[in-house]
Design a protein around this motif. Sequence first.
Motif, PDB file in Angstrom:
ATOM      1  N   GLY A 181     -17.495  -2.570 -47.213  1.00  0.00           N
ATOM      2  CA  GLY A 181     -18.777  -1.925 -46.960  1.00  0.00           C
ATOM      3  C   GLY A 181     -19.995  -2.801 -47.130  1.00  0.00           C
ATOM      4  N   CYS A 182     -19.870  -4.095 -46.949  1.00  0.00           N
ATOM      5  CA  CYS A 182     -21.010  -5.008 -47.103  1.00  0.00           C
ATOM      6  C   CYS A 182     -21.750  -5.188 -45.787  1.00  0.00           C
ATOM      7  N   LEU A 183     -23.001  -5.558 -45.919  1.00  0.00           N
ATOM      8  CA  LEU A 183     -23.805  -5.992 -44.778  1.00  0.00           C
ATOM      9  C   LEU A 183     -24.223  -7.420 -45.050  1.00  0.00           C
ATOM     10  N   VAL A 184     -23.869  -8.319 -44.146  1.00  0.00           N
ATOM     11  CA  VAL A 184     -24.322  -9.706 -44.223  1.00  0.00           C
ATOM     12  C   VAL A 184     -25.437  -9.827 -43.194  1.00  0.00           C
ATOM     13  N   ALA A 185     -26.651 -10.023 -43.677  1.00  0.00           N
ATOM     14  CA  ALA A 185     -27.824 -10.037 -42.805  1.00  0.00           C
ATOM     15  C   ALA A 185     -27.777 -11.206 -41.824  1.00  0.00           C
ATOM     16  N   ALA A 186     -28.487 -11.052 -40.727  1.00  0.00           N
ATOM     17  CA  ALA A 186     -28.522 -12.075 -39.682  1.00  0.00           C
ATOM     18  C   ALA A 186     -28.944 -13.425 -40.241  1.00  0.00           C
ATOM     19  N   ASN A 187     -28.358 -14.488 -39.692  1.00  0.00           N
ATOM     20  CA  ASN A 187     -28.672 -15.874 -40.039  1.00  0.00           C
ATOM     21  C   ASN A 187     -28.297 -16.255 -41.461  1.00  0.00           C
ATOM     22  N   SER A 188     -27.315 -15.586 -42.046  1.00  0.00           N
ATOM     23  CA  SER A 188     -26.884 -15.872 -43.413  1.00  0.00           C
ATOM     24  C   SER A 188     -25.641 -16.739 -43.418  1.00  0.00           C
ATOM     25  N   ALA A 189     -25.404 -17.391 -44.554  1.00  0.00           N
ATOM     26  CA  ALA A 189     -24.198 -18.197 -44.749  1.00  0.00           C
ATOM     27  C   ALA A 189     -23.502 -17.717 -46.018  1.00  0.00           C
ATOM     28  N   ILE A 190     -22.253 -17.303 -45.884  1.00  0.00           N
ATOM     29  CA  ILE A 190     -21.464 -16.795 -47.007  1.00  0.00           C
ATOM     30  C   ILE A 190     -20.418 -17.835 -47.363  1.00  0.00           C
ATOM     31  N   SER A 191     -20.381 -18.219 -48.647  1.00  0.00           N
ATOM     32  CA  SER A 191     -19.385 -19.199 -49.061  1.00  0.00           C
ATOM     33  C   SER A 191     -18.630 -18.780 -50.311  1.00  0.00           C
ATOM     34  N   GLY A 192     -19.031 -17.710 -50.950  1.00  0.00           N
ATOM     35  CA  GLY A 192     -18.381 -17.285 -52.192  1.00  0.00           C
ATOM     36  C   GLY A 192     -17.965 -15.832 -52.136  1.00  0.00           C
ATOM     37  N   ASP A 193     -17.927 -15.204 -53.311  1.00  0.00           N
ATOM     38  CA  ASP A 193     -17.531 -13.799 -53.407  1.00  0.00           C
ATOM     39  C   ASP A 193     -18.742 -12.889 -53.243  1.00  0.00           C
ATOM     40  N   CYS A 194     -18.552 -11.799 -52.520  1.00  0.00           N
ATOM     41  CA  CYS A 194     -19.580 -10.781 -52.344  1.00  0.00           C
ATOM     42  C   CYS A 194     -18.984  -9.453 -52.781  1.00  0.00           C
ATOM     43  N   SER A 195     -19.604  -8.810 -53.765  1.00  0.00           N
ATOM     44  CA  SER A 195     -19.059  -7.541 -54.255  1.00  0.00           C
ATOM     45  C   SER A 195     -19.228  -6.445 -53.201  1.00  0.00           C
ATOM     46  N   SER A 196     -18.432  -5.412 -53.334  1.00  0.00           N
ATOM     47  CA  SER A 196     -18.422  -4.321 -52.350  1.00  0.00           C
ATOM     48  C   SER A 196     -19.770  -3.603 -52.283  1.00  0.00           C
ATOM     49  N   HIS A 197     -20.067  -3.086 -51.107  1.00  0.00           N
ATOM     50  CA  HIS A 197     -21.221  -2.226 -50.828  1.00  0.00           C
ATOM     51  C   HIS A 197     -22.559  -2.888 -51.126  1.00  0.00           C
ATOM     52  N   GLY A 198     -22.652  -4.187 -50.911  1.00  0.00           N
ATOM     53  CA  GLY A 198     -23.903  -4.894 -51.125  1.00  0.00           C
ATOM     54  C   GLY A 198     -24.497  -5.369 -49.822  1.00  0.00           C
ATOM     55  N   ILE A 199     -25.759  -5.727 -49.892  1.00  0.00           N
ATOM     56  CA  ILE A 199     -26.444  -6.340 -48.758  1.00  0.00           C
ATOM     57  C   ILE A 199     -26.745  -7.776 -49.158  1.00  0.00           C
ATOM     58  N   TYR A 200     -26.285  -8.716 -48.336  1.00  0.00           N
ATOM     59  CA  TYR A 200     -26.412 -10.134 -48.634  1.00  0.00           C
ATOM     60  C   TYR A 200     -27.225 -10.815 -47.542  1.00  0.00           C
ATOM     61  N   ALA A 201     -28.124 -11.720 -47.957  1.00  0.00           N
ATOM     62  CA  ALA A 201     -28.961 -12.423 -46.985  1.00  0.00           C
ATOM     63  C   ALA A 201     -29.307 -13.805 -47.514  1.00  0.00           C
ATOM     64  N   GLY A 202     -29.566 -14.719 -46.589  1.00  0.00           N
ATOM     65  CA  GLY A 202     -30.051 -16.038 -46.937  1.00  0.00           C
ATOM     66  C   GLY A 202     -29.016 -17.125 -46.764  1.00  0.00           C
ATOM     67  N   VAL A 203     -29.478 -18.362 -47.035  1.00  0.00           N
ATOM     68  CA  VAL A 203     -28.618 -19.540 -46.961  1.00  0.00           C
ATOM     69  C   VAL A 203     -28.813 -20.320 -48.251  1.00  0.00           C
ATOM     70  N   PRO A 204     -27.888 -20.291 -49.170  1.00  0.00           N
ATOM     71  CA  PRO A 204     -26.681 -19.472 -49.185  1.00  0.00           C
ATOM     72  C   PRO A 204     -27.027 -18.007 -49.457  1.00  0.00           C
ATOM     73  N   ALA A 205     -26.173 -17.125 -49.006  1.00  0.00           N
ATOM     74  CA  ALA A 205     -26.442 -15.687 -49.115  1.00  0.00           C
ATOM     75  C   ALA A 205     -26.416 -15.234 -50.572  1.00  0.00           C
ATOM     76  N   ARG A 206     -27.355 -14.369 -50.898  1.00  0.00           N
ATOM     77  CA  ARG A 206     -27.447 -13.750 -52.221  1.00  0.00           C
ATOM     78  C   ARG A 206     -27.566 -12.245 -52.041  1.00  0.00           C
ATOM     79  N   LYS A 207     -27.122 -11.518 -53.051  1.00  0.00           N
ATOM     80  CA  LYS A 207     -27.210 -10.056 -52.987  1.00  0.00           C
ATOM     81  C   LYS A 207     -28.679  -9.646 -53.109  1.00  0.00           C
ATOM     82  N   ILE A 208     -29.148  -8.852 -52.151  1.00  0.00           N
ATOM     83  CA  ILE A 208     -30.531  -8.397 -52.196  1.00  0.00           C
ATOM     84  C   ILE A 208     -30.642  -6.908 -52.484  1.00  0.00           C
ATOM     85  N   LYS A 209     -29.525  -6.184 -52.355  1.00  0.00           N
ATOM     86  CA  LYS A 209     -29.550  -4.756 -52.644  1.00  0.00           C
ATOM     87  C   LYS A 209     -28.163  -4.248 -52.940  1.00  0.00           C
TER      88      LYS A 209
END
Length: 166
Positions: A138-166
């Motif tokens: 249930g995650c959303l990876v925002a446009a133009n982001s780079a994911i390289s690690g773990d992302c917890s469930s139901h989060g919104i991730y954005a940026g380079v490198p991507a970080r949880k924003i919500k």
Amino acid sequence: MKHKFCLLYTWFVRTFLILLPDQPLIMRFRGWCYSQVMPQCGRDFQVSASTLLRNLENISVGNHVYLAPNVIINAIAMVKLGNEVMVGFNSVIVSGNHTRIEMSYRFGKSKVNDILIGSGTWVAANCTVIAGAIIGDGCLVAANSAISGDCSSHGIYAGVPARKIK
């Protein structure tokens, strides 16, 4: 031998079906064709004409997965997409990475790690998912982001490198 067959098969499917329009029925047919050599593929796998899949023998997808135009998946190690995953335009998923030797990345050994994208996740347009990434359900990876690690469930991730924003 299986790897070479899969590369040839992928080229054949892409070459002969690229002229067909991206309509749901045709995208499902493309997905079905690719699924014939994949280790696991659920129902309703939709693949756009310009999508580029490498190493099908290392790609597993769940039910209702959609790959938008110009998506590239290079599965040097396992790439697993859960149920109801959407991958947006121009996104790149690559399970290999370069290492540096003597101040150059050209001849460094490849570092490979599996990629897991959880069910219900949306990887938006122009994203890069790098080797070793684990994206929860249930995650959303925002446009133009780079994911390289773990992302917890139901989060919104954005940026380079991507970080949880919500």
